[in-house]
Design a protein around this motif. Structure first.
Motif, PDB file in Angstrom:
ATOM      1  N   PRO A   1       0.799  -1.219   0.000  1.00 31.36           N
ATOM      2  CA  PRO A   1       0.000   0.000   0.000  1.00 31.36           C
ATOM      3  C   PRO A   1       0.837   1.276   0.000  1.00 31.36           C
ATOM      4  O   PRO A   1       0.293   2.378   0.135  1.00 31.36           O
ATOM      5  N   ILE A   2       2.157   1.140  -0.159  1.00 31.20           N
ATOM      6  CA  ILE A   2       3.034   2.318  -0.207  1.00 31.20           C
ATOM      7  C   ILE A   2       2.616   3.216  -1.371  1.00 31.20           C
ATOM      8  O   ILE A   2       2.225   2.730  -2.448  1.00 31.20           O
ATOM      9  N   ILE A   3       2.712   4.526  -1.188  1.00 31.31           N
ATOM     10  CA  ILE A   3       2.331   5.488  -2.221  1.00 31.31           C
ATOM     11  C   ILE A   3       3.004   5.144  -3.550  1.00 31.31           C
ATOM     12  O   ILE A   3       4.183   4.806  -3.605  1.00 31.31           O
ATOM     13  N   GLN A   4       2.253   5.235  -4.633  1.00 34.21           N
ATOM     14  CA  GLN A   4       2.744   4.833  -5.961  1.00 34.21           C
ATOM     15  C   GLN A   4       1.935   5.535  -7.030  1.00 34.21           C
ATOM     16  O   GLN A   4       0.920   6.159  -6.760  1.00 34.21           O
ATOM     17  N   GLY A   5       2.396   5.444  -8.257  1.00 34.35           N
ATOM     18  CA  GLY A   5       1.655   6.026  -9.372  1.00 34.35           C
ATOM     19  C   GLY A   5       2.479   6.851 -10.313  1.00 34.35           C
ATOM     20  O   GLY A   5       2.197   6.916 -11.509  1.00 34.35           O
ATOM     21  N   ASN A   6       3.540   7.507  -9.796  1.00 35.96           N
ATOM     22  CA  ASN A   6       4.417   8.242 -10.706  1.00 35.96           C
ATOM     23  C   ASN A   6       5.868   8.130 -10.273  1.00 35.96           C
ATOM     24  O   ASN A   6       6.181   7.533  -9.241  1.00 35.96           O
TER      25      ASN A   6
ATOM     26  N   ALA B   1       8.909  -1.599   5.072  1.00 38.68           N
ATOM     27  CA  ALA B   1       9.213  -0.896   3.813  1.00 38.68           C
ATOM     28  C   ALA B   1       8.965   0.589   4.041  1.00 38.68           C
ATOM     29  O   ALA B   1       7.975   0.981   4.665  1.00 38.68           O
ATOM     30  N   ILE B   2       9.857   1.421   3.523  1.00 34.60           N
ATOM     31  CA  ILE B   2       9.748   2.857   3.736  1.00 34.60           C
ATOM     32  C   ILE B   2      10.087   3.591   2.455  1.00 34.60           C
ATOM     33  O   ILE B   2      10.800   3.072   1.601  1.00 34.60           O
ATOM     34  N   GLY B   3       9.563   4.777   2.322  1.00 40.58           N
ATOM     35  CA  GLY B   3       9.844   5.578   1.130  1.00 40.58           C
ATOM     36  C   GLY B   3       9.031   6.842   1.148  1.00 40.58           C
ATOM     37  O   GLY B   3       9.111   7.636   2.078  1.00 40.58           O
ATOM     38  N   GLY B   4       8.209   7.011   0.113  1.00 35.38           N
ATOM     39  CA  GLY B   4       7.400   8.214   0.004  1.00 35.38           C
ATOM     40  C   GLY B   4       7.543   8.832  -1.365  1.00 35.38           C
ATOM     41  O   GLY B   4       7.641   8.134  -2.377  1.00 35.38           O
TER      42      GLY B   4
ATOM     43  N   ALA C   1       1.227   7.655   3.072  1.00 37.47           N
ATOM     44  CA  ALA C   1       1.404   6.235   2.744  1.00 37.47           C
ATOM     45  C   ALA C   1       2.852   5.865   2.459  1.00 37.47           C
ATOM     46  O   ALA C   1       3.169   5.290   1.427  1.00 37.47           O
ATOM     47  N   ASN C   2       3.729   6.171   3.416  1.00 39.22           N
ATOM     48  CA  ASN C   2       5.145   5.958   3.134  1.00 39.22           C
ATOM     49  C   ASN C   2       5.828   4.914   4.019  1.00 39.22           C
ATOM     50  O   ASN C   2       7.008   4.639   3.834  1.00 39.22           O
ATOM     51  N   ILE C   3       5.102   4.299   4.972  1.00 40.50           N
ATOM     52  CA  ILE C   3       5.699   3.243   5.787  1.00 40.50           C
ATOM     53  C   ILE C   3       4.696   2.099   5.931  1.00 40.50           C
ATOM     54  O   ILE C   3       3.537   2.320   6.280  1.00 40.50           O
ATOM     55  N   ALA C   4       5.154   0.873   5.664  1.00 41.75           N
ATOM     56  CA  ALA C   4       4.303  -0.310   5.812  1.00 41.75           C
ATOM     57  C   ALA C   4       5.105  -1.433   6.449  1.00 41.75           C
ATOM     58  O   ALA C   4       6.333  -1.497   6.305  1.00 41.75           O
ATOM     59  N   ILE C   5       4.411  -2.328   7.151  1.00 38.72           N
ATOM     60  CA  ILE C   5       5.068  -3.459   7.791  1.00 38.72           C
ATOM     61  C   ILE C   5       4.406  -4.761   7.354  1.00 38.72           C
ATOM     62  O   ILE C   5       3.260  -4.781   6.926  1.00 38.72           O
ATOM     63  N   THR C   6       5.166  -5.845   7.459  1.00 36.46           N
ATOM     64  CA  THR C   6       4.655  -7.174   7.135  1.00 36.46           C
ATOM     65  C   THR C   6       4.945  -8.121   8.286  1.00 36.46           C
ATOM     66  O   THR C   6       5.967  -7.984   8.978  1.00 36.46           O
ATOM     67  N   ALA C   7       4.062  -9.078   8.499  1.00 31.62           N
ATOM     68  CA  ALA C   7       4.263 -10.118   9.509  1.00 31.62           C
ATOM     69  C   ALA C   7       4.248 -11.508   8.900  1.00 31.62           C
ATOM     70  O   ALA C   7       4.283 -12.516   9.623  1.00 31.62           O
ATOM     71  N   ASP C   8       4.184 -11.576   7.568  1.00 34.30           N
ATOM     72  CA  ASP C   8       4.130 -12.884   6.902  1.00 34.30           C
ATOM     73  C   ASP C   8       5.166 -13.013   5.789  1.00 34.30           C
ATOM     74  O   ASP C   8       4.925 -13.638   4.757  1.00 34.30           O
ATOM     75  N   GLY C   9       6.321 -12.393   5.999  1.00 35.86           N
ATOM     76  CA  GLY C   9       7.406 -12.555   5.041  1.00 35.86           C
ATOM     77  C   GLY C   9       7.252 -11.762   3.770  1.00 35.86           C
ATOM     78  O   GLY C   9       7.895 -12.071   2.766  1.00 35.86           O
TER      79      GLY C   9
ATOM     80  N   ASN D   1       0.493   7.158   7.584  1.00 39.06           N
ATOM     81  CA  ASN D   1      -0.251   7.861   6.555  1.00 39.06           C
ATOM     82  C   ASN D   1      -0.737   9.173   7.170  1.00 39.06           C
ATOM     83  O   ASN D   1      -1.651   9.186   7.979  1.00 39.06           O
ATOM     84  N   GLY D   2      -0.061  10.254   6.810  1.00 33.81           N
ATOM     85  CA  GLY D   2      -0.359  11.536   7.414  1.00 33.81           C
ATOM     86  C   GLY D   2       0.314  11.726   8.762  1.00 33.81           C
ATOM     87  O   GLY D   2      -0.019  12.628   9.516  1.00 33.81           O
TER      88      GLY D   2
END
Length: 347
Positions: A222-227, A245-248, A258-266, A275-276
């Motif tokens: 769900p990290i920000i994307q599109g351009n 995962a981090i970025g922006g 929407a610049n930081i997301a985490i995973t618990a399943d690899g 987000n904000g």
């Protein structure tokens, strides 16, 4: 019998302490900064508290072994005139490997006595972004922007002596304008035989292989994307399940959508946690060692931010601008930035 019981009790006590690590509420940092004659230093390899290696622009690779008091620098030229712009650096304990961006792509094996070109790729769209070795030091991988309809991925199975590009028929399809960022050499993470790679631009996804790159899957995030400047700039994994995962948006670094997301399943699924909220655009994120996946630092042109709850919340602790960070231990790390290397100490 008594000694065996004592050993078991001690083991269980140590295990319990590790499982119940209490993260620091806040930290104070000190950075010793060293000016380096290189316009952009995006890639470092931290060895210990005294030793760090770097690769930068103008074909230079360098290191210190005395905590920054003195630096040794080697200049590499291609065909006696082209200065490779290095943004990737890795080691397999025997040698260092530096990879340049743009055309031609140049990968050098660097030892104390020589710098040997071990891979070259010529294409108008070639642009390699990150390079890492797996834990065994025999297998290595580098990723770059597509020259066809897939990611450009080269691998070695002989410790870096030779490198081969993976055919697109073995890789997931890439939409036009999906690519990678050469921001900190950390959009690749390897653990055991596994590797994760984060993309950006049109889409922000995770390429994944669990067998040294022989077979691949791809997962949405769900990290920000599109351009162009949006997407994943850095990833890290605490273990084979827990990652971040981090970025922006590099073009709008103060935005924190929407610049930081985490995973618990690899890496199969991802949950958006920023987000904000702080921390804004970042080019590198790393778990702090020996903190049980609780503490992290993220760096970028928007400063340095700290998390003590696995990445769910962040606090800005410094305005210092750096591109990349690598930890030595719980309280020590090396950083790289524009014409500088930093040594960070947590107080």
């Amino acid at each position: 019998m008594k000694s065996i019981f004592l050993f078991i009790f001690t083991f269980l006590l140590l295990t319990a302490c590790q499982q119940h690590y209490i993260p620091r509420n806040s930290i104070t940092i000190q950075i010793d900064e060293f000016k380096i004659d290189s316009t952009s230093i995006r890639a470092i390899v931290a060895i210990d508290s005294n030793t760090v290696h770097y690769a930068g622009s103008n074909g230079d690779v360098g290191f210190t072994t005395d905590a920054g008091k003195t630096w040794t620098v080697k200049k590499i030229l291609f065909q006696d005139s082209i200065k490779p712009h290095f943004r990737s650096l890795a080691t397999n304990a025997n040698s260092f490997f530096a990879l340049s961006i743009a055309n031609p792509a140049l990968l050098y094996k660097i030892t104390e006595n020589e710098s040997k070109l071990v891979y070259q790729e010529n294409h108008e769209s070639v642009f390699y972004d990150a390079l890492h070795f797996f834990d065994d030091g025999i297998h290595g991988i580098a990723v770059g922007d597509p020259t066809e309809n897939c990611a450009s991925i080269i691998i070695t199975r002989d410790g870096g002596q030779t490198w081969q590009k993976i055919s697109c028929n073995k890789l997931p399809f890439f939409d036009k304008e999906e690519a990678f960022f050469a921001a900190s050499n950390t959009n690749i993470k390897t653990l055991g035989k596994k590797v994760w790679i984060g993309s950006g631009g049109k889409k922000a996804r995770i390429l994944f292989s669990d067998n040294y790159g022989d077979a691949w899957q791809i997962f949405d995030t769900p990290i920000i994307q599109g351009n162009g400047p949006q997407g994943i700039y850095s990833i890290d994994f605490f273990d084979e399940k827990t990652g971040i995962a981090i970025g922006g948006n590099y073009a709008k670094p103060t935005e924190n959508n929407a610049n930081i997301a985490i995973t618990a399943d690899g890496g199969k699924t991802w949950k958006l946690v920023a987000n904000g909220k702080n921390a804004g655009y970042k080019s590198c994120v790393q778990y702090i060692p020996d903190t049980q996946g609780k503490e992290l630092l993220a760096v970028g042109i928007t400063g340095i931010s700290f998390s003590n709850d696995g990445g769910y919340s962040w606090k800005k602790i410094s305005d210092e601008q750096y591109y990349s960070i690598q930890f030595i231990d719980k309280n020590t790390a090396w950083l790289s930035g524009a014409q500088k290397i930093g040594k960070l100490s947590i107080r």
